[in-house]
Write a protein that holds these residues in place. Structure first.
Motif, PDB file in Angstrom:
ATOM      1  N   GLU A  55      31.164  40.478  85.906  1.00 28.68           N
ATOM      2  CA  GLU A  55      30.912  40.131  84.638  1.00 28.68           C
ATOM      3  C   GLU A  55      29.980  38.835  84.350  1.00 28.68           C
ATOM      4  O   GLU A  55      30.008  38.203  85.264  1.00 28.68           O
ATOM      5  CB  GLU A  55      32.354  39.460  84.025  1.00 28.68           C
ATOM      6  CG  GLU A  55      33.360  40.573  83.871  1.00 28.68           C
ATOM      7  CD  GLU A  55      34.524  40.281  83.008  1.00 28.68           C
ATOM      8  OE1 GLU A  55      34.878  39.070  82.909  1.00 28.68           O
ATOM      9  OE2 GLU A  55      35.155  41.236  82.629  1.00 28.68           O
ATOM     10  N   ASP A  56      29.081  38.937  83.505  1.00 24.97           N
ATOM     11  CA  ASP A  56      28.195  37.869  83.145  1.00 24.97           C
ATOM     12  C   ASP A  56      29.079  36.588  82.734  1.00 24.97           C
ATOM     13  O   ASP A  56      30.022  36.674  82.370  1.00 24.97           O
ATOM     14  CB  ASP A  56      27.194  38.129  82.106  1.00 24.97           C
ATOM     15  CG  ASP A  56      26.336  39.209  82.474  1.00 24.97           C
ATOM     16  OD1 ASP A  56      25.827  39.388  83.549  1.00 24.97           O
ATOM     17  OD2 ASP A  56      25.756  39.722  81.477  1.00 24.97           O
ATOM     18  N   GLN A  57      28.286  35.442  83.237  1.00 24.19           N
ATOM     19  CA  GLN A  57      28.910  34.242  82.777  1.00 24.19           C
ATOM     20  C   GLN A  57      28.653  33.657  81.230  1.00 24.19           C
ATOM     21  O   GLN A  57      28.710  32.565  80.959  1.00 24.19           O
ATOM     22  CB  GLN A  57      28.358  33.037  83.667  1.00 24.19           C
ATOM     23  CG  GLN A  57      28.863  33.169  84.982  1.00 24.19           C
ATOM     24  CD  GLN A  57      30.307  32.829  85.402  1.00 24.19           C
ATOM     25  OE1 GLN A  57      30.667  32.006  84.710  1.00 24.19           O
ATOM     26  NE2 GLN A  57      30.941  33.816  85.736  1.00 24.19           N
ATOM     27  N   GLY A  58      28.680  34.727  80.368  1.00 19.51           N
ATOM     28  CA  GLY A  58      28.743  34.566  79.143  1.00 19.51           C
ATOM     29  C   GLY A  58      28.671  35.822  78.247  1.00 19.51           C
ATOM     30  O   GLY A  58      29.192  36.863  78.835  1.00 19.51           O
ATOM     31  N   PRO A  59      28.142  35.896  76.918  1.00 17.73           N
ATOM     32  CA  PRO A  59      28.045  37.107  76.662  1.00 17.73           C
ATOM     33  C   PRO A  59      27.510  38.376  77.422  1.00 17.73           C
ATOM     34  O   PRO A  59      26.612  37.979  78.233  1.00 17.73           O
ATOM     35  CB  PRO A  59      27.301  37.139  75.290  1.00 17.73           C
ATOM     36  CG  PRO A  59      27.357  35.608  75.253  1.00 17.73           C
ATOM     37  CD  PRO A  59      27.533  34.914  76.215  1.00 17.73           C
ATOM     38  N   GLN A  60      28.301  39.446  77.318  1.00 19.39           N
ATOM     39  CA  GLN A  60      27.778  40.346  78.417  1.00 19.39           C
ATOM     40  C   GLN A  60      26.648  41.262  78.180  1.00 19.39           C
ATOM     41  O   GLN A  60      26.678  42.268  77.342  1.00 19.39           O
ATOM     42  CB  GLN A  60      29.133  41.449  78.791  1.00 19.39           C
ATOM     43  CG  GLN A  60      30.315  40.856  78.936  1.00 19.39           C
ATOM     44  CD  GLN A  60      30.466  40.042  80.130  1.00 19.39           C
ATOM     45  OE1 GLN A  60      29.916  40.703  81.249  1.00 19.39           O
ATOM     46  NE2 GLN A  60      30.658  38.723  80.369  1.00 19.39           N
TER      47      GLN A  60
ATOM     48  N   GLY B 238      33.661  33.191  81.810  1.00 16.55           N
ATOM     49  CA  GLY B 238      32.280  32.950  81.716  1.00 16.55           C
ATOM     50  C   GLY B 238      31.941  31.894  80.545  1.00 16.55           C
ATOM     51  O   GLY B 238      31.939  32.373  79.649  1.00 16.55           O
TER      52      GLY B 238
ATOM     53  N   ARG C  70      32.109  39.772  74.505  1.00 18.80           N
ATOM     54  CA  ARG C  70      32.998  38.822  75.466  1.00 18.80           C
ATOM     55  C   ARG C  70      32.416  37.920  76.142  1.00 18.80           C
ATOM     56  O   ARG C  70      31.204  37.673  76.431  1.00 18.80           O
ATOM     57  CB  ARG C  70      33.189  40.234  76.687  1.00 18.80           C
ATOM     58  CG  ARG C  70      34.177  39.599  77.610  1.00 18.80           C
ATOM     59  CD  ARG C  70      34.851  40.807  78.380  1.00 18.80           C
ATOM     60  NE  ARG C  70      35.151  40.408  79.800  1.00 18.80           N
ATOM     61  CZ  ARG C  70      36.535  40.052  79.779  1.00 18.80           C
ATOM     62  NH1 ARG C  70      37.498  39.985  78.689  1.00 18.80           N
ATOM     63  NH2 ARG C  70      37.192  39.545  81.025  1.00 18.80           N
ATOM     64  N   TYR C  71      32.984  36.694  75.905  1.00 15.37           N
ATOM     65  CA  TYR C  71      32.558  35.404  76.424  1.00 15.37           C
ATOM     66  C   TYR C  71      31.502  34.927  75.270  1.00 15.37           C
ATOM     67  O   TYR C  71      30.860  34.096  75.775  1.00 15.37           O
ATOM     68  CB  TYR C  71      32.197  35.329  77.572  1.00 15.37           C
ATOM     69  CG  TYR C  71      33.213  35.595  78.765  1.00 15.37           C
ATOM     70  CD1 TYR C  71      34.397  35.460  78.702  1.00 15.37           C
ATOM     71  CD2 TYR C  71      32.811  36.509  80.043  1.00 15.37           C
ATOM     72  CE1 TYR C  71      35.473  35.769  79.297  1.00 15.37           C
ATOM     73  CE2 TYR C  71      33.626  36.634  80.762  1.00 15.37           C
ATOM     74  CZ  TYR C  71      35.084  36.264  80.502  1.00 15.37           C
ATOM     75  OH  TYR C  71      35.800  36.800  81.664  1.00 15.37           O
ATOM     76  N   GLY C  72      31.494  35.616  74.090  1.00 16.32           N
ATOM     77  CA  GLY C  72      30.653  35.224  73.098  1.00 16.32           C
ATOM     78  C   GLY C  72      31.242  34.056  72.214  1.00 16.32           C
ATOM     79  O   GLY C  72      30.902  33.231  71.809  1.00 16.32           O
TER      80      GLY C  72
END
Lengths: 467, 537, 404
Positions: free
Chosen positions: A186-191, B479, B232-234
């Motif tokens: 997983e990226d450390q933000g939006p994938q 993230g 995701r993680y947005g």
């Protein structure tokens, strides 16, 4: 391309790694090449790729990358630009037995890695219809794997890619940690890293990554059951996959198997086919001995109930052996000279409809249904089925070649209407799929492309025309 | 009799509503808010839009320590079209939009930093389709694990088990968390997202994966570039997900368990065992639980939790095996037990009856059901009211040493000894991902929000533990880059301390600025000459 | 100031720990996680389910309490609506207390009391009740004499004039609605058949004050409670049976603080008699029905088993359980005095419960609360559903007739 450019690139990558002319480039194209403006570059280090790409970016030279044994885009040879082949980056940086992973560059082949892993009592999953012998390439391009049945689909965690500007894109947890710590996808933000998968490298060229390996278990057994009809065979494959008994599973028809198992010798095909029933369901069981015995027993019972007959002897040995190596799509060319395919995903219950549609199209173009190679591989415990139909034809015969192309195109058109999921569309099929997707889908691809490649020099037109 | 506390304040009726006020704001201007309110009411219906303080206050805080901030307006959209309307109006009047799934955020994610419109998605709570045969469910953001798990069980499947509250939203967990599924064999978080439908900040609808052209759920990413996990993680900065197809996994009809336990406080031994079992890949669910976690999860109440924690050995493996027959489930359990016995002769194997006994009198937690529905409650937070979660990822081999350092760092600080963490203060658990290739470690510190001293003590402990982990190279599981971006010092430091992240962050900034040109979706920055800077007040 | 009959109650601020420590885990919205088998029936907070804003769930009301205390907000119209659409069914408390030891229901009750004390309770919405209580001593405005008419000719003792072991405290509802009269008559007949020595206060029984207590008007509640206690003491009776769970709750929780009385719900007495085999239901009652747990009897006082003991003892009776039963029981829509001010919403909840009964194939709903019965009957009449509503005593009576 002018000689100055070639010289400059040669300065970056070394004289021996830059080639020009049709002869050097013909291996990448199925059709005979008389001339080409492409310059072939085979960098050996990440710095060389980065510097080469940066040079091209500064000089507005399009960059294409080798994505498989053959380039899909037939118009490429007439284009100006460089073609990057990463086969020289073949270092296996690390094999981590403890954490079941291998750190490899893009030039590492299935054969290389298989050999190295065997020493560590490990192995990898192989593609069903691979178009490249590069492990990283195959995995990032999400080629369907024989072990996708009971193993999570993606087989890599981290990758590094070079962007059009020459800068590096690092995915997953290595964005914040040094190598040696978590290899987490997983990226450390939006994938955004998953954008690179099956993208025809329009965003960047992956050259390094961490791929998953599997331990060699105490016991492995391969079994096969033959069936006269697709429905019962498919039911068995679904049941065994859903119950999580097998490591690998597939179901193929006699034509597909005879082509795959004939070792590239056309004369063997007919003979091999004779030994086979119309459909053969194959399973491998891997684990502790007692469990393998149990799963074998359960599968046998289920097969018997569905009318399957156990395949034994030479045929089984052949299957067992074949499962130990990747299956390449281009290896099927030998049979009639060329092989085209229709592939994608459908639910198990609808498999027959998929093949009926293809057969219908094939028949209307003069192909007999028994001549079509068919394989079905369950994805994710039988949640869906990868269906592939191979059309074998003679490329020298223009009419037959046209018919094959028409069969494939019409089949896709008709299947897509019925919800066939094409996960990695290329060429004309990509045009077709992306014309059907929601407009924002393509817009998002274009936005990301404009961000990582503002000049549009990285693999232009390779995924979608104009991108 | 009137309330004695703050009586004088109540009598004076001095109302101070905490908004974080910006100087000369371009966004959320009061005259625009008024217009937006009336247009929203027209679009969504009077009933589903409110600016009443008594409604707003419910969204100003969560269980974290993020300062309270009230939204100006709360909307309850009932459909994707409603969400589009909200974005349309917000763009027109420059009002911030903050999505709110089911509101279980533990780190202040849904607290709108500068007010604006809070978009509570709980009205969109349909399970649109559930397909047991092909193992997927199409759901809306209001669907929680409780309802989806019940629905999945009815079609012979499971939804992955996060150790969160049963009432937590499935979509929001898939977007922001859900890294701590016990069934990592089947994938985690992003692996379970098949496709999404999202409304981009401009109001445009994006569908990804099979949904992008109405295809069947292929259980593989595509077509072409995989956009399904983009949100995701947005954290709502890139739009609002209004539908998602999540993967279900097969629920075997039979189960078996073994209970390996180790009394000594040697996490390294347990980590090795965990690793071995993970690589063997036979378990349906697998995690390591300290006795304190066991207590918290299966104790009926705090008292029971302490009792269970005392009775249980320090380290425990939670192992659940499934099978098509009882014979198969039993065999898997037996093999694993034998393997562990050979390699770890010092382990105990607790009899299942002993654990059943522990919950026999429990009214609320039935052990047998607990193993099936792990996701019963947010039980971890109950110890003292609130908790802080540290969620880290590393290789199991690296984790043990780091955990020790973290424990030292925080236990010294929070005043316990270096002996096993007191259940009253903290718990740790480890859980392998995908055959043990990586592992997840969660450490929870408990605190009482209402007790400032306790809060400060725990906050410092948490900070020290996290800093220790980060300095040792562990990755933060959720993230945070999307909301960390723009902090001046961090921006300066990134090229030096996280060079691998520069391209990623740059792409995120550009993506955000293109997709949200008016900077309304979870606004935390100023757009400034092609960059996003955190708003400094 | 009227005489205070009950002990001092806590004020809202004393529950600060509770409303400050709510972790917003939202378990209060749902049935018990482990007991949810059907996704259709996972919700259990009537007002939250209908109005959806956070404030309508318990966690939101905890937040209102906190913000009021912090003087971040003042009362507003919406707050009144939020507070007075809560049915006080207590489902939230049952979910929260075991996990976090918090008391959301208590907070909501005290919020209502504070609303009264601070003078912002929507008293105008309850003006009918107040008028009726003033005129007739009953929230429905039925005159005292009319309230005892149901007992005429039944040979029921007058507890003030005649000696009896038990007082049957009829409650506010049974004698005021024609649809409920047969039910209270059946209750009296069952008690007689069972040989229970009981009497009623008749026209001397005033409202239990439950409705006032629920809306938060503690002072007026105490006036009525004092009146009843006075009459109970006058009758010299120590044991009270009531078929009305609302009366049962206030009698047991509040009256007992001021008077030395024992309070039983009808189902307790009957279940005990059946367990001791003093009465033996022998007549077949061929019925496939479900039992609805009234919130005040079940969740509030844990009387889940008693009614079921009675029903299980009846030959031929097939007891079906709601997907949401016992502690997970959904309110009938009649809780919290909500129907006085939001009748449509109350009926909406009732209809959901009726749907649940139909879903499991029940021919009838059995319960033992006049409000629940009335809510169900009215909603069924409106929707023309083919489902019957019986009081527990009615079903028992069918079985007991001729067999004892």
């Amino acid at each position: 391309m002018n000689g100055k450019v070639v010289k400059e690139i040669a300065k970056i990558c070394g004289d021996g790694n830059v080639y020009t002319g049709a002869r050097a480039l013909s291996r990448y194209f199925r059709d005979r090449l008389s001339s080409t403006d492409l310059v072939l570059v085979m960098p050996q280090t990440p710095e060389q790729i980065s510097d080469t790409v940066r040079f091209c970016y500064e000089n507005e030279i399009p960059v294409f990358s080798v994505k498989g044994r053959y380039m899909e885009d037939g118009t490429l040879p007439s284009k100006e630009g460089i073609l990057i082949d990463l086969r020289n980056m073949s270092e296996i940086k690390k094999i981590d037995r403890e954490n079941l992973s291998a750190y490899i560059y893009a030039g590492v082949t299935f054969a290389d890695l298989k050999e190295k892993l065997a020493k560590e009592e490990m192995k990898i999953l192989y593609p069903v219809s691979g178009t490249t012998d590069s492990v990283l390439r195959s995995y990032i391009d999400r080629e369907m794997l024989l072990g996708s049945t009971c193993n999570r689909h993606l087989q890599y965690s981290i990758f590094h890619a070079v962007l059009a500007t020459g800068e590096m894109w690092v995915s997953g947890s290595q964005q914040i940690t040094e190598e040696g710590h978590a290899d987490f996808r997983e990226d450390q933000g939006p994938q955004m890293s998953p954008f690179f998968g099956a993208s025809q490298d329009i965003f960047g060229i992956p050259f390094y990554g961490v791929v998953y390996t599997y331990p060699i278990r105490e016991e492995r057994k391969v079994v096969a059951y033959s069936f006269d009809n697709l429905k019962d065979a498919a039911n068995l494959v679904y049941k065994v996959s859903r119950s999580e008994w097998c490591f690998e599973a597939f179901l193929a028809n006699d034509r597909f198997l005879s082509v795959t198992f004939s070792g590239g010798a056309r004369e063997n095909v007919a003979q091999t086919k004779k030994k086979l029933k119309q459909w053969v369901a194959v399973f491998s069981f891997e684990h502790h001995r007692e469990l393998v015995e149990l799963w074998d027993r359960y599968t046998k019972d289920a097969a018997r109930e569905l009318g399957g007959k156990e395949v034994k002897g030479q045929t089984l040995e052949m299957i067992d052996k074949a499962l130990m190596s990747p299956w390449y799509f281009f290896d099927r060319d030998f049979y009639r000279g060329r092989c085209s395919r229709v592939c994608g995903f459908q639910y198990f219950k609808n498999i027959s409809d998929v093949f009926s549609t293809i057969e219908e199209q094939a028949a209307s173009n003069g192909f007999k249904s028994q001549e079509i190679g068919k394989i079905i591989v369950p994805a994710y415990f039988g949640g869906s089925a990868y269906c592939e139909a191979d059309i074998y034809y003679n490329p020298e015969n223009n009419r037959e070649a046209d018919s094959a192309i028409k069969t494939v195109r019409n089949s896709y058109e008709s299947l897509i209407e019925d919800g066939f999921f094409v996960d990695r569309p290329q060429g004309d099929v990509a045009e077709l799929v992306f014309s059907k997707t929601n407009p924002a889908y393509v817009r998002l691809i274009k936005i990301f492309k404009s961000i990582v490649d503002p000049k549009g020099l990285m693999n232009p037109d390779q995924l979608i025309k104009g991108v | 009799m009137k309330s004695r506390i703050r009586k004088e304040v109540r009598e004076r009726r001095v109302v101070h509503r905490p908004y974080i006020m910006e100087k000369d704001p371009a966004h959320n201007r009061s005259e625009n808010l008024k217009r937006a309110l009336s247009e929203l009411k027209e679009a969504l219906g009077e009933e589903w839009v409110s600016d009443a303080p008594s409604i707003l206050c419910g969204y100003a805080r969560d269980q974290s320590f993020v300062p309270a901030t009230y939204p100006h307006i709360v909307c309850l959209p009932g459909s994707t079209e409603d969400v589009q309307a909200i974005y349309r109006i917000a763009n027109e009047y420059l009002i911030d939009v903050m999505p709110y799934g089911t509101g279980l955020s533990t780190i202040g994610l849904t607290i709108p930093p500068f007010g604006g419109i809070l978009c509570d998605l709980r009205r969109m709570d349909r399970i649109i389709e559930i397909d047991g045969e092909n193992m997927f469910a199409i759901i809306e953001p209001g669907v929680n694990f409780l309802m989806l798990q019940a629905a999945a069980q009815r079609v012979g499947c499971r939804v992955l088990n996060p150790s969160t509250s049963a009432t937590a939203g499935v979509i929001s967990n898939h977007l922001f968390c859900n890294i701590n599924t016990m069934a990592s064999k089947y994938g985690f978080g992003m692996d379970s997202i098949i496709d999404v439908e999202a409304v981009l900040p401009t109001g445009e609808i994006l569908t990804t994966g099979p949904a992008s052209y109405g295809a069947v759920k292929g259980h593989v990413p595509g077509p072409g570039p995989d956009l399904s996990c983009f949100f995701r993680y947005g954290f709502g900065t890139l739009g609002i997900v209004t539908k998602m197809t999540v993967r279900l996994y097969p629920e075997p009809p039979y189960h078996q368990q073994i209970f390996p336990a180790y009394e000594e406080d040697k996490l390294e031994v347990m980590a090795e065992a965990l690793h071995m079992v993970a690589q063997d890949n036979l378990t349906l669910e697998l995690a390591h639980l300290m006795n304190s976690f066991y207590g918290i999860f299966i104790g009926d109440n705090n008292k029971e939790a302490s009792k269970v924690a005392e009775l249980m050995p320090r380290h425990n493996l939670l192992t659940i095996f499934g099978g098509a027959t009882q014979e198969e489930a039993d065999l898997k359990a037996e093999i694993t037990k034998k393997m562990l016995e050979e390699k770890f002769p010092m382990f105990d194997f607790l009899p299942k009856e002993a654990l059943l006994d522990l919950t026999e009198d429990n009214e609320f937690v039935n052990f047998d059901k607990w193993v099936k529905y792990f996701n019963v409650t947010v039980r971890v937070q109950r110890v003292r009211g609130s908790f802080m979660i540290g969620a880290l990822i590393d290789k199991l081999g690296n984790m043990v040493g780091v955990e020790r350092m973290m424990r030292d760092a925080c236990t010294n600080q929070i005043g316990t000894t270096n002996d096993p963490l007191a259940p009253d203060d903290a718990s740790t658990y480890l859980q392998p991902y995908h055959m043990g290739r990586a592992a997840y470690m969660e450490y929870d510190l408990y605190t009482n929000q209402a007790d400032k001293d306790d809060l400060i003590r725990i906050l410092i402990g948490y900070g020290r533990a996290t800093a220790t982990a980060m300095s040792q190279g562990m990755a933060i599981a959720a993230g945070p880059a999307a909301i960390e971006k723009g902090i001046p010092m961090l921006d300066l430091a990134t090229p030096v301390i996280r060079p691998n992240m520069v391209q990623f962050l740059d792409a995120y900034v550009k993506m955000k600025m293109i997709l949200d040109p008016n900077n309304i979706s979870n606004r935390r920055w100023e757009y400034d000459t092609g960059q996003m800077k955190k708003i400094v007040l | 100031m009227k005489k205070k009959i009950t002990a001092r109650r806590e004020v809202l601020a004393e529950l600060r720990e509770d409303f400050s420590l709510c972790g917003k885990c939202k378990l209060c919205q749902a049935v018990m996680a482990q007991q949810c088998e059907d996704p259709r029936f996972w919700r259990n907070c009537p007002s939250g389910t209908r109005f959806r804003y956070e404030a309508y769930y318990a966690s939101g009301k905890m937040e209102i309490a906190r913000c009021l205390e912090l003087a971040e907000i003042e009362h507003d119209e919406k707050m009144k609506h939020v507070l007075y659409t809560c049915m006080l069914c207590g489902s939230c408390e049952d979910r929260c207390y075991p996990v976090k030891q918090l008391h959301p229901l208590w907070v909501i009750e005290l919020l209502r009391e504070q609303a009264f004390e601070d003078g912002w309770a929507p008293i105008e919405r309850f003006s009918n009740i107040y008028e009726n209580l003033e005129k007739t001593g009953n929230p429905y405005g039925v005159a005292p004499e009319k309230r005892e008419e149901w007992s005429k000719g039944m040979g029921v003792k007058n507890a003030i004039e005649e000696e009896c072991e038990y007082l049957l405290f009829v409650g506010d509802d049974y004698p005021c609605f024609p649809s409920l009269i047969p039910k209270i008559q059946s209750i009296a007949r069952v008690l007689k058949l069972a040989g229970v020595d009981f009497g009623i206060l008749g026209k001397h029984e005033v409202s239990s004050g439950s409705a006032l207590f629920l809306i938060g008007d503690r002072d007026r509640f105490e006036e009525f409670a004092a009146k009843n206690i006075e009459n109970i003491e006058k009758a010299g009776i120590k044991k009270i049976i009531t078929p009305d769970p609302h009366s049962y709750a206030v009698l047991k929780e509040e009256y007992t603080k001021a008077s030395d009385i024992e309070v039983y719900h009808l189902s307790e007495i009957l279940a005990d008699l059946i367990s001791k085999e003093t009465i033996k239901p022998g007549g077949k009652v061929n019925m496939k029905a479900t039992y609805h747990d009234p919130c005040r009897l079940g969740r509030r006082h844990g009387k889940f088993e008693e009614p079921r003991i009675i029903l299980r003892s009846i030959p031929g009776f097939e007891l079906l359980e709601f997907p949401r039963s016992r502690k997970n029981s959904l309110c009938c829509g009649g809780g919290g005095s909500v129907f006085f001010i939001e009748p449509e919403f109350a009926k909406w909840v009732t209809k959901e419960r009726i749907f649940e009964a139909e879903y499991i194939g029940a021919e009838a709903i059995i319960t033992t609360c006049p409000i629940c019965e009335r809510m169900f009957m009215e909603a069924i009449e409106e929707t023309q559903k083919n489902i019957a509503v019986y009081d527990l005593a009615e079903v028992l009576e069918k079985s007991l007739q001729g067999v004892i």
